[in-house]
Design an enzyme around this catalytic site. Structure first.
Site, PDB file in Angstrom:
ATOM      1  N   THR A   8       0.850  -1.196   0.000  1.00 51.82           N
ATOM      2  CA  THR A   8       0.000   0.000   0.000  1.00 51.82           C
ATOM      3  C   THR A   8       0.876   1.233   0.000  1.00 51.82           C
ATOM      4  O   THR A   8       2.016   1.198   0.471  1.00 51.82           O
ATOM      5  CB  THR A   8      -0.939   0.033   1.226  1.00 51.82           C
ATOM      6  N   ASN A  11      -0.918   3.977   1.060  1.00 51.16           N
ATOM      7  CA  ASN A  11      -1.810   4.740   1.936  1.00 51.16           C
ATOM      8  C   ASN A  11      -1.216   4.760   3.346  1.00 51.16           C
ATOM      9  O   ASN A  11      -1.165   3.740   4.022  1.00 51.16           O
ATOM     10  CB  ASN A  11      -3.188   4.057   1.925  1.00 51.16           C
ATOM     11  N   SER A  12      -0.737   5.935   3.776  1.00 51.84           N
ATOM     12  CA  SER A  12      -0.023   6.011   5.057  1.00 51.84           C
ATOM     13  C   SER A  12      -0.938   5.708   6.241  1.00 51.84           C
ATOM     14  O   SER A  12      -0.511   5.124   7.238  1.00 51.84           O
ATOM     15  CB  SER A  12       0.623   7.390   5.221  1.00 51.84           C
ATOM     16  N   GLY A  13      -2.223   6.074   6.133  1.00 56.14           N
ATOM     17  CA  GLY A  13      -3.170   5.778   7.224  1.00 56.14           C
ATOM     18  C   GLY A  13      -3.347   4.282   7.393  1.00 56.14           C
ATOM     19  O   GLY A  13      -3.348   3.753   8.505  1.00 56.14           O
ATOM     20  N   LYS A  14      -3.471   3.604   6.277  1.00 56.32           N
ATOM     21  CA  LYS A  14      -3.648   2.151   6.281  1.00 56.32           C
ATOM     22  C   LYS A  14      -2.387   1.455   6.808  1.00 56.32           C
ATOM     23  O   LYS A  14      -2.450   0.547   7.631  1.00 56.32           O
ATOM     24  CB  LYS A  14      -3.948   1.686   4.855  1.00 56.32           C
ATOM     25  N   ASP A  43      -7.664  -5.260  -0.130  1.00 56.01           N
ATOM     26  CA  ASP A  43      -8.591  -4.404  -0.856  1.00 56.01           C
ATOM     27  C   ASP A  43      -9.784  -4.262   0.061  1.00 56.01           C
ATOM     28  O   ASP A  43     -10.317  -5.260   0.564  1.00 56.01           O
ATOM     29  CB  ASP A  43      -9.001  -5.007  -2.200  1.00 56.01           C
ATOM     30  N   PHE A  95      -9.554   7.333   8.960  1.00 57.46           N
ATOM     31  CA  PHE A  95      -9.428   7.968   7.641  1.00 57.46           C
ATOM     32  C   PHE A  95     -10.558   7.446   6.768  1.00 57.46           C
ATOM     33  O   PHE A  95     -11.376   6.642   7.195  1.00 57.46           O
ATOM     34  CB  PHE A  95      -8.049   7.669   7.029  1.00 57.46           C
ATOM     35  N   TYR A 148     -13.880   6.697   5.061  1.00 57.31           N
ATOM     36  CA  TYR A 148     -15.293   6.883   5.424  1.00 57.31           C
ATOM     37  C   TYR A 148     -15.535   6.752   6.932  1.00 57.31           C
ATOM     38  O   TYR A 148     -16.681   6.786   7.377  1.00 57.31           O
ATOM     39  CB  TYR A 148     -16.156   5.853   4.679  1.00 57.31           C
ATOM     40  N   LYS A 154     -11.021   0.626  17.799  1.00 52.74           N
ATOM     41  CA  LYS A 154     -11.304   0.493  16.366  1.00 52.74           C
ATOM     42  C   LYS A 154     -10.662  -0.777  15.803  1.00 52.74           C
ATOM     43  O   LYS A 154     -11.292  -1.534  15.062  1.00 52.74           O
ATOM     44  CB  LYS A 154     -10.803   1.735  15.619  1.00 52.74           C
TER      45      LYS A 154
END
Length: 199
Positions: A8, A10-13, A70, A153, A155, A176
């Site tokens: 990935t 995506n840094s948040g992921k 995904d 991040f 939604y 979370k």
């Protein structure tokens, strides 16, 4: 220590996955850290297909153990949309806020009970040319009427979880991770890894 590459950008992921994998006896690195920088086209028609496409491409480029996920949001009122198009829902280059605003506009005047939704996360792991597996985690909730909370991040600020009376973005990260689609899928992945590897 064996590398475990996360496919990935995506840094948040990446941060979320690193937090959940803390304490495992492999080194968690991003695809960019092993020199894989190209964008991988997700041309599959399911979460499973897209996760495998990503994982295989990165494995081919680096030869290390690779995990790709995904994930997306399925809204029942929208017949499962945005689904596999969750990150591209508001067009290329759109921000999280743009995607959330589009979703809110499509659900304008839709009552709460019809705003049922789920987050889905499918993880594909490639261990070698011959060995791979996929797992799927989900979490059920509703789409709120306005963004709430600053954690998370995507939604998360709209995804309301009735049992906790808050959105994903209002939860502490540890809570979370416990209930999230990604947290569930990663725990399933770890169980599989323990069966197949000495971790």
């Amino acid at each position: 220590m064996r590398k475990f590459v996360i496919a990935t950008k995506n840094s948040g992921k990446l941060k979320e996955i690193e937090e959940i994998l803390e304490g495992m006896n492999f080194e968690v690195v991003s695809m960019e850290e092993v020199g894989v920088t190209q964008d991988i086209e997700e041309s599959g028609s399911t979460f499973e297909e897209n996760a495998l496409i990503k994982a295989r491409e990165v494995y081919k480029a680096c030869g290390e153990m690779v995990m790709a996920d995904d994930s997306g949001l399925e809204v029942d009122y929208l017949d499962g949309a945005p689904g596999i198009y969750s990150s591209r829902f508001a067009g290329e280059g759109a921000s999280d806020a743009d995607r959330n605003n589009k979703l809110l506009s499509l659900l304008k005047d839709v009552p709460f009970e019809k705003r049922k939704a789920r987050f889905v996360c499918v993880i594909a792991v490639i261990l070698s040319n011959e060995e791979y597996f996929t797992v799927r985690g989900t979490v059920e909730g509703y789409i709120g009427f306005e963004p709430r909370g600053n954690n998370g991040f995507g939604y998360d600020p709209l995804f309301f979880v009735p049992e906790y009376n808050m959105t994903s973005a209002q939860m502490e990260p540890s809570k979370k991770h416990e209930i999230s689609h990604r947290g569930k899928a990663i725990r399933m992945m770890l169980e599989e890894l323990k069966k197949r590897l000495d971790v």
